[in-house]
Enzyme design. Sequence first.
Site, PDB file in Angstrom:
ATOM      1  N   ARG A   1      -3.429  10.863  18.909  1.00 53.02           N
ATOM      2  CA  ARG A   1      -3.936   9.938  19.909  1.00 53.02           C
ATOM      3  C   ARG A   1      -5.248   9.279  19.454  1.00 53.02           C
ATOM      4  O   ARG A   1      -6.024   9.866  18.718  1.00 53.02           O
ATOM      5  CB  ARG A   1      -4.177  10.680  21.229  1.00 53.02           C
ATOM      6  CG  ARG A   1      -2.941  11.386  21.782  1.00 53.02           C
ATOM      7  CD  ARG A   1      -3.208  11.986  23.157  1.00 53.02           C
ATOM      8  NE  ARG A   1      -4.295  12.948  23.159  1.00 53.02           N
ATOM      9  CZ  ARG A   1      -4.132  14.274  23.114  1.00 53.02           C
ATOM     10  NH1 ARG A   1      -2.914  14.792  23.019  1.00 53.02           N
ATOM     11  NH2 ARG A   1      -5.180  15.074  23.149  1.00 53.02           N
TER      12      ARG A   1
ATOM     13  N   PHE B   1       0.848  -1.194   0.000  1.00 55.97           N
ATOM     14  CA  PHE B   1       0.000   0.000   0.000  1.00 55.97           C
ATOM     15  C   PHE B   1       0.884   1.246   0.000  1.00 55.97           C
ATOM     16  O   PHE B   1       2.011   1.237   0.493  1.00 55.97           O
ATOM     17  CB  PHE B   1      -0.923  -0.011   1.220  1.00 55.97           C
ATOM     18  CG  PHE B   1      -1.964   1.064   1.197  1.00 55.97           C
ATOM     19  CD1 PHE B   1      -2.915   1.108   0.196  1.00 55.97           C
ATOM     20  CD2 PHE B   1      -2.003   2.039   2.183  1.00 55.97           C
ATOM     21  CE1 PHE B   1      -3.883   2.099   0.166  1.00 55.97           C
ATOM     22  CE2 PHE B   1      -2.971   3.028   2.174  1.00 55.97           C
ATOM     23  CZ  PHE B   1      -3.909   3.057   1.155  1.00 55.97           C
TER      24      PHE B   1
ATOM     25  N   TYR C   1       1.727  22.263  28.996  1.00 57.16           N
ATOM     26  CA  TYR C   1       1.940  23.244  27.941  1.00 57.16           C
ATOM     27  C   TYR C   1       3.410  23.348  27.517  1.00 57.16           C
ATOM     28  O   TYR C   1       3.833  24.318  26.908  1.00 57.16           O
ATOM     29  CB  TYR C   1       1.414  24.628  28.372  1.00 57.16           C
ATOM     30  CG  TYR C   1       1.091  25.526  27.195  1.00 57.16           C
ATOM     31  CD1 TYR C   1       0.107  25.161  26.277  1.00 57.16           C
ATOM     32  CD2 TYR C   1       1.777  26.721  26.992  1.00 57.16           C
ATOM     33  CE1 TYR C   1      -0.187  25.964  25.195  1.00 57.16           C
ATOM     34  CE2 TYR C   1       1.485  27.540  25.908  1.00 57.16           C
ATOM     35  CZ  TYR C   1       0.504  27.150  25.014  1.00 57.16           C
ATOM     36  OH  TYR C   1       0.214  27.948  23.941  1.00 57.16           O
TER      37      TYR C   1
ATOM     38  N   GLN D   1      -7.077  -0.432  10.675  1.00 59.53           N
ATOM     39  CA  GLN D   1      -8.082  -0.010   9.701  1.00 59.53           C
ATOM     40  C   GLN D   1      -9.113  -1.123   9.498  1.00 59.53           C
ATOM     41  O   GLN D   1      -8.895  -2.271   9.866  1.00 59.53           O
ATOM     42  CB  GLN D   1      -7.361   0.355   8.392  1.00 59.53           C
ATOM     43  CG  GLN D   1      -8.239   0.774   7.239  1.00 59.53           C
ATOM     44  CD  GLN D   1      -8.592  -0.393   6.331  1.00 59.53           C
ATOM     45  OE1 GLN D   1      -7.992  -1.467   6.394  1.00 59.53           O
ATOM     46  NE2 GLN D   1      -9.570  -0.192   5.485  1.00 59.53           N
TER      47      GLN D   1
ATOM     48  N   LYS E   1      -8.366  -4.813   8.482  1.00 64.05           N
ATOM     49  CA  LYS E   1      -7.234  -5.509   9.096  1.00 64.05           C
ATOM     50  C   LYS E   1      -7.684  -6.624  10.042  1.00 64.05           C
ATOM     51  O   LYS E   1      -8.803  -6.623  10.550  1.00 64.05           O
ATOM     52  CB  LYS E   1      -6.333  -4.520   9.838  1.00 64.05           C
ATOM     53  CG  LYS E   1      -5.741  -3.442   8.936  1.00 64.05           C
ATOM     54  CD  LYS E   1      -4.938  -4.034   7.790  1.00 64.05           C
ATOM     55  CE  LYS E   1      -4.164  -3.002   6.998  1.00 64.05           C
ATOM     56  NZ  LYS E   1      -5.016  -2.118   6.187  1.00 64.05           N
TER      57      LYS E   1
ATOM     58  N   ASP F   1       6.885  -3.138   8.663  1.00 57.43           N
ATOM     59  CA  ASP F   1       5.511  -2.792   8.332  1.00 57.43           C
ATOM     60  C   ASP F   1       4.689  -4.066   8.475  1.00 57.43           C
ATOM     61  O   ASP F   1       4.680  -4.930   7.589  1.00 57.43           O
ATOM     62  CB  ASP F   1       5.430  -2.226   6.916  1.00 57.43           C
ATOM     63  CG  ASP F   1       4.029  -1.718   6.559  1.00 57.43           C
ATOM     64  OD1 ASP F   1       3.059  -2.176   7.192  1.00 57.43           O
ATOM     65  OD2 ASP F   1       3.915  -0.878   5.651  1.00 57.43           O
TER      66      ASP F   1
ATOM     67  N   HIS G   1      -0.332  -5.957   7.821  1.00 58.59           N
ATOM     68  CA  HIS G   1      -1.067  -7.166   7.431  1.00 58.59           C
ATOM     69  C   HIS G   1      -0.811  -8.329   8.382  1.00 58.59           C
ATOM     70  O   HIS G   1      -1.329  -9.425   8.139  1.00 58.59           O
ATOM     71  CB  HIS G   1      -0.628  -7.635   6.030  1.00 58.59           C
ATOM     72  CG  HIS G   1      -1.053  -6.760   4.917  1.00 58.59           C
ATOM     73  ND1 HIS G   1      -0.721  -7.026   3.600  1.00 58.59           N
ATOM     74  CD2 HIS G   1      -1.783  -5.624   4.875  1.00 58.59           C
ATOM     75  CE1 HIS G   1      -1.210  -6.084   2.811  1.00 58.59           C
ATOM     76  NE2 HIS G   1      -1.863  -5.222   3.566  1.00 58.59           N
TER      77      HIS G   1
ATOM     78  N   ARG H   1       4.903  16.547  23.725  1.00 60.05           N
ATOM     79  CA  ARG H   1       5.110  16.510  25.170  1.00 60.05           C
ATOM     80  C   ARG H   1       6.018  15.340  25.548  1.00 60.05           C
ATOM     81  O   ARG H   1       6.122  14.367  24.802  1.00 60.05           O
ATOM     82  CB  ARG H   1       3.767  16.365  25.894  1.00 60.05           C
ATOM     83  CG  ARG H   1       2.793  17.502  25.658  1.00 60.05           C
ATOM     84  CD  ARG H   1       1.500  17.286  26.448  1.00 60.05           C
ATOM     85  NE  ARG H   1       0.546  18.375  26.253  1.00 60.05           N
ATOM     86  CZ  ARG H   1      -0.646  18.237  25.697  1.00 60.05           C
ATOM     87  NH1 ARG H   1      -1.047  17.049  25.265  1.00 60.05           N
ATOM     88  NH2 ARG H   1      -1.448  19.273  25.554  1.00 60.05           N
TER      89      ARG H   1
END
Length: 404
Positions: free
Chosen positions: A243, A97, A233, A194, A197, A168, A171, A226
């Site tokens: 996230r 992909f 901050y 996704q 999957k 990767d 799959h 962070r």
Amino acid sequence: MRDKLAINGGPKTVNKEFIWPIYDASDVNAVTEIVQSGKWGNPDCGDEVAKFEQEFADYCGSKYAITCVNGSVSLRLALIACGVKPGDEVIVPPYTFITTASSVIECNCVPIFVDIDPDTYNISPAAIEAAVTERTKAIIPVHFGGLACDMDAIMDIAKRHNFHVIEDAAHAHGAEYKGKKLGSIGDVGSFSFQSSKNLTSGEGGIVITNDDELYAMMRSLRNVGRIEGGQWYDHYNPGCNYRITQMQAVLLSQQLKRLEAQTQKRNDNGLYLNQLLSEIKGITPLSRDEAISLHCYHIYIVKYDSTAFGGLSRNDFAAMLAAEGVPSFKGYPHPLYKQPLFQNKNFMCYAIPEYVDFTQVHCPNAEQACSSDAVWILQHAMLGEKEDMEAFANAILKIQQAVS
């Protein structure tokens, strides 16, 4: 005989509907509890994300796991954490992909496409070795379809040439190489959640690692720069909000409980289908050797030889097979470097050298897979029963008898 084919109005060979995703009341209840709690976000509300991260790390045999919004971002987090700089080269396969390569572009680096092994459709270690230069800083081997790459060879090349390995494993949830879960062998393993999957929450991704420094950087990049122990901050690194939510996390925790049994069933069905198809001339399942201790068959791939089917093209064969009710597909129409993105160098980044010319890239094994050889059966079909595997084989025989 052709009038008996489903594509011409005849009866289908396979009449079963293969459902994905698979869920029950436990999934619904887990998500409902989060919705009713009102604590949906991350990291300020609840601890379901951290809980799932630990569960997935334990499952893979890794020290750390960091969730993120999708598998594309997980690759980007891994590359940045591994220290790639603008203009560096990252070796990738062309049969995968697009985000395996486009994530490299997003990091202002140069994807170097090397050919696949014609028997496995995974990246060729010999081609990797030939492509290494002083600018090579990482490789992204793709365990395509859930079949493990030759990780011993890849790790040896990386060690000798001193570059990072980012697996990767989009799959490859649950699959193993010599008893080790895929994603846990290189410096970083990257997964996608996704919709299609083998482990899914609709969208989402995760990276795993055993390296303390890589973990700290990927965690920071995922959480707008962070750092652990820092102020809300204070932002130390060029991250973003990547996230996932508490709802995704609890759904993934529920789905993870099923993954091992589902992976074993896909593996067993794949072995049985290999046996059945080995008796059909012109159909060759991809090779798997003894190093493949567990294959999750996100895609079950065969090589198709038109000469055994009266000259019927691969595309026509794939259309006929799908019409017979087999959840199948002809696969990618061309390798990644043939995409307009690469042909036109439409990168919108500043560090790709002028001499880079993807119009001159030629990976013959990948091109043959795309143009004439590869046929895919999709992962949810591999959760069927033995009689379903037999029906898949019968559908192929029915086509062969009709066209020969």
